[in-house]
Enzyme design. Structure first.
Site, mmCIF file in Angstrom:
data_model
loop_
_atom_site.group_PDB
_atom_site.id
_atom_site.type_symbol
_atom_site.label_atom_id
_atom_site.label_comp_id
_atom_site.label_asym_id
_atom_site.label_seq_id
_atom_site.Cartn_x
_atom_site.Cartn_y
_atom_site.Cartn_z
ATOM 1 N N CYS A 124 2.932 -6.158 10.463
ATOM 2 C CA CYS A 124 2.734 -5.000 9.583
ATOM 3 C C CYS A 124 4.116 -4.677 9.034
ATOM 4 O O CYS A 124 5.097 -4.624 9.795
ATOM 5 C CB CYS A 124 2.182 -3.816 10.370
ATOM 6 S SG CYS A 124 2.127 -2.299 9.378
ATOM 7 N N THR A 125 4.170 -4.461 7.731
ATOM 8 C CA THR A 125 5.481 -4.314 7.085
ATOM 9 C C THR A 125 6.190 -3.009 7.451
ATOM 10 O O THR A 125 7.371 -2.847 7.148
ATOM 11 C CB THR A 125 5.319 -4.413 5.559
ATOM 12 O OG1 THR A 125 4.299 -3.499 5.148
ATOM 13 C CG2 THR A 125 4.920 -5.807 5.151
ATOM 14 N N GLY B 26 -4.962 0.344 6.098
ATOM 15 C CA GLY B 26 -5.278 -0.302 7.389
ATOM 16 C C GLY B 26 -6.679 -0.108 7.920
ATOM 17 O O GLY B 26 -7.222 -0.999 8.564
ATOM 18 N N SER C 133 0.833 -1.203 0.000
ATOM 19 C CA SER C 133 0.000 0.000 0.000
ATOM 20 C C SER C 133 0.875 1.264 0.000
ATOM 21 O O SER C 133 0.393 2.332 -0.361
ATOM 22 C CB SER C 133 -0.897 -0.008 1.232
ATOM 23 O OG SER C 133 -0.094 -0.052 2.393
ATOM 24 N N CYS D 123 2.130 -6.755 2.014
ATOM 25 C CA CYS D 123 1.333 -5.883 2.874
ATOM 26 C C CYS D 123 0.366 -6.792 3.616
ATOM 27 O O CYS D 123 -0.356 -7.579 2.984
ATOM 28 C CB CYS D 123 0.568 -4.887 2.013
ATOM 29 S SG CYS D 123 -0.654 -3.910 2.902
ATOM 30 N N ASN D 124 0.384 -6.701 4.923
ATOM 31 C CA ASN D 124 -0.494 -7.585 5.712
ATOM 32 C C ASN D 124 -1.962 -7.269 5.494
ATOM 33 O O ASN D 124 -2.790 -8.163 5.408
ATOM 34 C CB ASN D 124 -0.158 -7.466 7.191
ATOM 35 C CG ASN D 124 1.110 -8.192 7.529
ATOM 36 O OD1 ASN D 124 1.103 -9.390 7.748
ATOM 37 N ND2 ASN D 124 2.228 -7.492 7.523
HETATM 38 N N1 DGL Z 1 1.769 -2.224 4.788
HETATM 39 C C1 DGL Z 1 0.581 -2.350 5.604
HETATM 40 C C2 DGL Z 1 0.579 -3.660 6.388
HETATM 41 O O1 DGL Z 1 1.541 -4.436 6.349
HETATM 42 C C3 DGL Z 1 0.398 -1.218 6.548
HETATM 43 C C4 DGL Z 1 0.092 0.083 5.887
HETATM 44 C C5 DGL Z 1 -1.353 0.297 5.569
HETATM 45 O O2 DGL Z 1 -2.205 0.309 6.487
HETATM 46 O O3 DGL Z 1 -1.614 0.480 4.394
HETATM 47 O O4 DGL Z 1 -0.395 -3.956 7.025
#
Ligand code: DGL
Length: 272
Positions: A191-192, A42, A10, A72-73
């Protein structure tokens, strides 16, 4: 022909995963897409995260990626299954999309001696219950407590994570997590973005609690996947290049990306 591995996030967080993947698999080509114009994902609904993720995945496939890692989680939790089950064969037969949740949950139980694990993640990932469901499949004896940490991504994205305000929220989320289950001996950063604050998190914890970031786990798992799926591995080009694309301003991306990637980037802007 140029056939890179696609890495999608994201925003910037997936750069922490790309870095680890490149360490383990340096010979391939990579193309990174950050949907910075619409980040963070998120707090967004399932439908929205699915639509955004599917658009980005299609764009990466059109750049001739045989394989994409959704690094991205939130997107892995809310969009990956639909894409894998509904969209992929119909639209891009033979291509593959992998996420970050499955490889992590396959192994995370091995880190805990007490069988009590804590998860720190975005609201979206927590609400999806993906980690609870997946860890239960691989480690049914393990208790999992989750903590949503909605302030952390904005603090990290704005480079405001080394100050008292950030420490306040990090400590507050850790206290809330450990209050749920005092036997936790392993905390997963699901979360990355969070690897950037791993050291700070560790400072707030007693030495018996391990903090695990995902990048290395995802990289190990990708390596293993490519060994098992030679039909995909054979298609990948090997010129060691990396390209960066963003849906927002390339200048902004380049200014922010270094703290996640550890080196300068030369991103280009795209319209989806
Ligand atoms: N990269 C997203 C994750 O790993 C966190 C950033 C977002 O909320 O877009 O959940």
């Amino acid at each position: 022909m140029h056939s890179p591995i696609g890495i999608f996030d994201s925003g910037y967080g997936g750069l922490t995963v790309l870095k680890e993947i490149q360490k383990q698999l340096p010979h391939y080509d990579y193309i990174y897409l950050g949907d910075n114009a619409r980040t963070p994902y998120g707090n967004r609904s399932f439908e929205t995260v699915y639509q955004y993720t599917w658009q980005c995945v299609q764009w990466l496939f059109k750049q001739n990626c045989p394989l994409i890692v959704v690094a991205c989680n939130t997107a892995s939790a809310k969009a990956l299954r639909s894409i894998q089950q509904k969209d992929l064969d119909k639209n891009f037969p033979g291509k593959k999309v992998l996420g970050v949740i499955r490889p992590t949950t396959e192994i995370i139980g091995n880190y805990s001696k007490t069988n009590h694990i804590g998860i720190m993640a975005t609201n979206g990932t927590v609400q999806s219950k993906s980690y609870l469901i997946e860890i239960e499949k691989f480690f049914p004896a393990i208790d999992v407590a989750q903590q949503a940490c909605p302030m952390l991504v904005p603090l990290i994205e704005n480079n405001e994570f080394e100050n008292e305000a950030a420490y306040y929220f990090i400590k507050k989320y850790l206290d809330e997590l450990l209050k749920q289950d005092e036997k936790i001996d392993t905390i997963l950063l699901a979360c990355t973005h969070y690897p950037l604050i791993k050291k700070r998190i560790e400072k707030f914890l007693p030495g018996n609690i391990k903090v695990i970031a995902q990048g290395e786990i995802v990289a190990d798992s990708l390596k293993d996947y490519l060994q098992r799926h030679t039909e995909i591995e054979k298609q990948l080009s090997r010129d060691k290049t990396v390209q960066f694309y963003t849906t927002d301003s390339a200048e902004n991306f380049n200014n922010h990306a270094t703290i996640f990637y550890g080196e300068a980037t030369n991103a280009k802007h795209i319209e989806l």
